[in-house]
Design a protein around this motif. Structure first.
Motif, PDB file in Angstrom:
ATOM      1  N   LYS A   1       0.839  -1.187   0.000  1.00  0.00           N
ATOM      2  CA  LYS A   1       0.000   0.000   0.000  1.00  0.00           C
ATOM      3  C   LYS A   1       0.873   1.235   0.000  1.00  0.00           C
ATOM      4  O   LYS A   1       2.048   1.179   0.375  1.00  0.00           O
ATOM      5  CB  LYS A   1      -0.912   0.003   1.231  1.00  0.00           C
TER       6      LYS A   1
ATOM      7  N   SER B   1       2.027   5.244   4.638  1.00  0.00           N
ATOM      8  CA  SER B   1       1.092   5.977   5.488  1.00  0.00           C
ATOM      9  C   SER B   1       1.671   7.330   5.839  1.00  0.00           C
ATOM     10  O   SER B   1       2.882   7.490   5.996  1.00  0.00           O
ATOM     11  CB  SER B   1       0.806   5.184   6.761  1.00  0.00           C
TER      12      SER B   1
ATOM     13  N   THR C   1      -3.223   5.568   3.157  1.00  0.00           N
ATOM     14  CA  THR C   1      -3.310   4.953   4.474  1.00  0.00           C
ATOM     15  C   THR C   1      -2.951   5.958   5.560  1.00  0.00           C
ATOM     16  O   THR C   1      -2.433   7.040   5.288  1.00  0.00           O
ATOM     17  CB  THR C   1      -2.389   3.727   4.574  1.00  0.00           C
TER      18      THR C   1
ATOM     19  N   LEU D   1      -6.405   0.541  17.178  1.00  0.00           N
ATOM     20  CA  LEU D   1      -5.579   1.467  16.405  1.00  0.00           C
ATOM     21  C   LEU D   1      -4.983   2.552  17.290  1.00  0.00           C
ATOM     22  O   LEU D   1      -3.828   2.971  17.095  1.00  0.00           O
ATOM     23  CB  LEU D   1      -6.415   2.110  15.290  1.00  0.00           C
TER      24      LEU D   1
ATOM     25  N   PRO E   1      -2.569  -4.337  16.172  1.00  0.00           N
ATOM     26  CA  PRO E   1      -3.095  -4.646  14.838  1.00  0.00           C
ATOM     27  C   PRO E   1      -4.604  -4.822  14.875  1.00  0.00           C
ATOM     28  O   PRO E   1      -5.140  -5.466  15.772  1.00  0.00           O
ATOM     29  CB  PRO E   1      -2.377  -5.950  14.465  1.00  0.00           C
TER      30      PRO E   1
ATOM     31  N   LYS F   1      -8.661  -4.276  10.079  1.00  0.00           N
ATOM     32  CA  LYS F   1      -8.555  -3.438   8.879  1.00  0.00           C
ATOM     33  C   LYS F   1      -7.705  -2.221   9.218  1.00  0.00           C
ATOM     34  O   LYS F   1      -7.922  -1.568  10.244  1.00  0.00           O
ATOM     35  CB  LYS F   1      -9.949  -3.004   8.416  1.00  0.00           C
ATOM     36  N   ASP F   2      -6.727  -1.925   8.380  1.00  0.00           N
ATOM     37  CA  ASP F   2      -5.890  -0.754   8.604  1.00  0.00           C
ATOM     38  C   ASP F   2      -6.711   0.519   8.468  1.00  0.00           C
ATOM     39  O   ASP F   2      -7.635   0.595   7.650  1.00  0.00           O
ATOM     40  CB  ASP F   2      -4.734  -0.715   7.594  1.00  0.00           C
TER      41      ASP F   2
ATOM     42  N   GLU G   1      -7.503   4.186   7.244  1.00  0.00           N
ATOM     43  CA  GLU G   1      -7.196   4.828   5.974  1.00  0.00           C
ATOM     44  C   GLU G   1      -8.031   6.089   5.806  1.00  0.00           C
ATOM     45  O   GLU G   1      -8.990   6.332   6.543  1.00  0.00           O
ATOM     46  CB  GLU G   1      -7.480   3.875   4.819  1.00  0.00           C
TER      47      GLU G   1
END
Length: 679
Positions: free
Chosen positions: A498, A501, A563, A620, A625, A628-629, A631
């Motif tokens: 990706k 970030s 991200t 987050l 972790p 889902k990251d 974004e």
């Protein structure tokens, strides 16, 4: 195109034929001359280049006097107020030392021009107009000098720097010097002020770091296809790198190739780039006892044409230097070796070069050797007669090479490509833009009634045979791929990777492709024209991006992928608290939630704001972790969000835009998923 061995030329003098360290070309009165230099105790040989024949010996000059054992093995032609000279690297000199070049190419008197601030120990020199840029080896300075009307030099400016290979190139209104140094392993770009000579370093460290160029030994430049190009040879990395030089001095990598068993540029020592009738050719050689020929496509890709390995008759052991001249209807390649005496001449016939054309709709070639490229919209490429190179576009592309030995070049990330009239054993399929592809065994190859279908990751190629029957992998690829290994210069989202970030800008933002866009730093910019394929580029750390669209007006969809940087601390446990309140039908602590609040709250993007979102946000916020990251999402600023509720978080990202001559300007709303309190 084939590299043809023509012969070896020499003078018969060991001092002039052995240990040739450099060659240089100069055109005088319409004739092209090649100058070879052998360094301490040696001299200069002048060869006149003649079409269809070996070079003719024009003159010889042995080094004498004080420079005999102080001279290096480099030769750099310059023009000082109309006086042509071949400049030498003389360690003990205080000024610019060189031999006059007579109108018939012969060597004239030895000259020393002024005293140079850095002395005459020169490792590289380039000239643009009346400005010389000189790398002074002894002082570690790169300096600019203006050439006065009488041929004298005046210091303009200097910076700390080293270079043993330099080129000067114009991009837009700017003038830039590209300097490479094999000892320090550095490649620097300098913006040269033509009025003051001031050298300003352009930071290209990020672009160069991704290429992995080790021990840069040569740099060459060319202006072609309406762009400025830089090619760098890396001896330590056995590589050739192609970069576009932007108007602001940024280097944008377009290709990076490594030597393979099929090519001859391992430990590459020298390269040459030449433009002929609108086509660009690149020749490279080094410790691999031979040379390799490429052509450069309009999108900056190297297509392998041929490689020539040393024979008992040629002199190509450990190539040290080479020059390429356009003489009549051929390219003449003159090569000097570290071990073999004399100069080896190879030639390439270019008497049948055709057009170079990009477009969409139907692009039709000539009866000669054309380069035809697809575009962002659906395209049909018709090569016709000749040995053509057909390059797939981003959108669906149909190719027909016609007669002749054609090369079909694929593009990774394009829509399905169809090849008609493929001639097994004659035509060639170039798949080197596909990342991490090294052998045909990695492909899904399926024979069909009319030919074959090839699949790799999400790429699809349909091949229809010229004979109308099925094709085998061996018929399409022979014993395997032929050419160098291409290394991706930007993986994009290949394999789950990706964009980096980074921080962004919350709320309404204005986007302009001609300026910096702080909200888009390190983002992936995707533009899908109506009826076309998706173009994807990476914005730099200032949010600048260039889609490289052709001239004209194109409507389509602009999407941004970006991200979230955990280091920015914009997502906190307080956001999780607000989401918990929303999940039980309570307002946030500040009052009723806006649609933007609800979009930010639905961090897992399942369309419902619930406790799972709160848990994800909490993870987050403490660096754990999550499923889902986090974004950013980018919406049309004027999008209707009135229907969004806690149980119906439904929205479309992106915005419909009109691109005019590669410029896009629009307004969007940036929302950081998980950042409920400040959305």
């Amino acid at each position: 195109m084939v590299l043809q061995f023509e012969g070896v030329v020499a003078t018969g003098s060991a001092a002039l034929d052995s240990g040739i360290g450099d060659t240089a070309l100069k055109t005088l009165n319409g004739e092209t001359y090649l100058y070879s230099v052998t360094g301490p105790g040696g001299g200069i040989v002048v060869w006149k280049l003649v079409e269809g024949a070996l070079p003719q010996l024009q003159d010889t000059e042995y080094f004498s006097g004080t420079i005999t054992y102080q001279v290096g093995d480099t030769a750099m032609p310059v023009s000082l107020a109309g006086d042509d000279q071949l400049i030498l690297d003389v360690g003990t000199a205080t000024g610019l030392v060189g031999y006059e070049l007579n109108p018939n190419g012969t060597v004239g008197a030895l000259q020393e021009t002024d005293s140079l601030v850095g002395g005459g120990d020169i490792s590289a020199l380039v000239q643009l107009g009346n400005v010389l840029t000189i790398a002074h080896e002894a002082t570690g300075q790169i300096a600019t000098y203006t050439v006065n009307g009488d041929g004298s030099l005046s210091l303009m400016a200097s910076v700390a720097g080293q270079a043993d290979s330099m080129q000067v190139l114009q991009a837009g209104a700017g003038h830039f010097v590209i300097a490479a140094d094999s000892i320090s392993g550095t490649i620097n770009t300098y913006n040269v002020d033509q009025n003051t000579g001031a050298l300003t370093t352009v930071d290209n460290s990020d672009a160069l770091a991704t290429l992995g160029i080790a021990t840069p030994t040569a740099v060459e430049v060319v202006q072609a296809y309406g762009q400025s190009w830089v090619v760098v040879a890396g001896a330590g990395s056995n590589s050739l790198s192609v970069m576009e030089l932007a108007a602001d001095g940024r280097l944008i990598a377009t290709d990076h190739v490594l030597d393979s068993l099929h090519t001859r540029f391992e430990t590459v020592q020298d390269l040459a780039v030449v433009e002929a009738d609108g086509h660009v050719f690149v020749v490279a050689g080094g410790g691999d006892d031979g040379v390799t020929l490429f052509t450069l496509t309009p999108n900056g890709q190297l297509v392998h044409l041929d490689s020539f390995a040393d024979t008992v008759h040629s002199g190509l052991q450990n190539v040290e230097t080479l020059s390429v001249a356009h003489v009549g209807d051929e390219l003449q390649i003159l090569v000097g070796s570290q071990q073999d005496a004399g100069l080896t001449q190879l030639s390439v016939s270019i008497d049948d070069l055709g057009i170079v054309q990009s477009g969409f709709g139907t692009v039709t070639g000539s009866a000669q050797n054309d380069i035809l490229s697809g575009s962002i919209l659906e395209t049909t490429l018709m090569g016709g007669a000749g040995d053509d190179i057909l390059v797939a576009g981003i959108a669906a592309t149909t190719m027909d090479g016609g007669t002749g030995a054609d090369i079909f070049v694929m593009q990774y990330g394009s829509d399905p490509t169809t090849i008609n009239g493929f001639q097994a054993g004659v035509d060639r399929l170039d798949l080197f833009d596909y990342p991490l592809l090294r052998t045909p065994g990695q492909l899904t190859f399926t024979a069909t009634a009319q030919g074959a279908q090839i699949e790799y990751i999400n790429e699809v190629i349909v091949i229809n045979s010229a004979t109308g029957g099925p094709l085998t992998s061996a018929e399409v690829f022979g014993a395997g791929f032929v050419g160098p290994d291409h290394i991706p210069v930007d993986f994009g989202d290949f394999g789950g990777l990706k964009p980096d970030s980074s921080d962004g800008v919350l709320g309404d933002i204005s986007i302009n492709s001609e300026t910096a866009n702080p909200g888009l730093s390190d983002a992936e910019i995707r533009f899908t024209p109506d009826g076309g394929g998706t173009i994807s580029v990476r914005a730099d750390d200032e949010g600048r991006f260039d889609l490289g669209l052709p001239s004209g007006t194109f409507e389509g969809e602009l999407d941004i992928v970006k991200t979230y940087s955990l280091a920015s601390d914009k997502i906190s446990a307080l956001d999780a608290l607000q989401v918990l309140r929303l999940s039980v039908a309570l307002d946030p602590t500040w009052g009723p939630a806006t649609p933007e609040n609800l979009i930010a709250a639905d961090v897992n993007q399942d369309g419902i704001v619930n406790a799972f979102d709160a848990l994800a946000i909490l993870k987050l916020s403490v660096g754990l972790p999550a499923e889902k990251d986090a974004e950013w999402v980018f919406l049309d600023k004027d999008a209707d969000l009135s229907g969004i509720t806690e149980t119906n978080v439904s929205y479309e990202t992106g915005v419909h835009v009109t691109a005019v001559d590669n410029v896009i300007a629009t307004d969007m709303t940036a929302i950081l998923l998980g950042n409920v309190e400040q959305a």
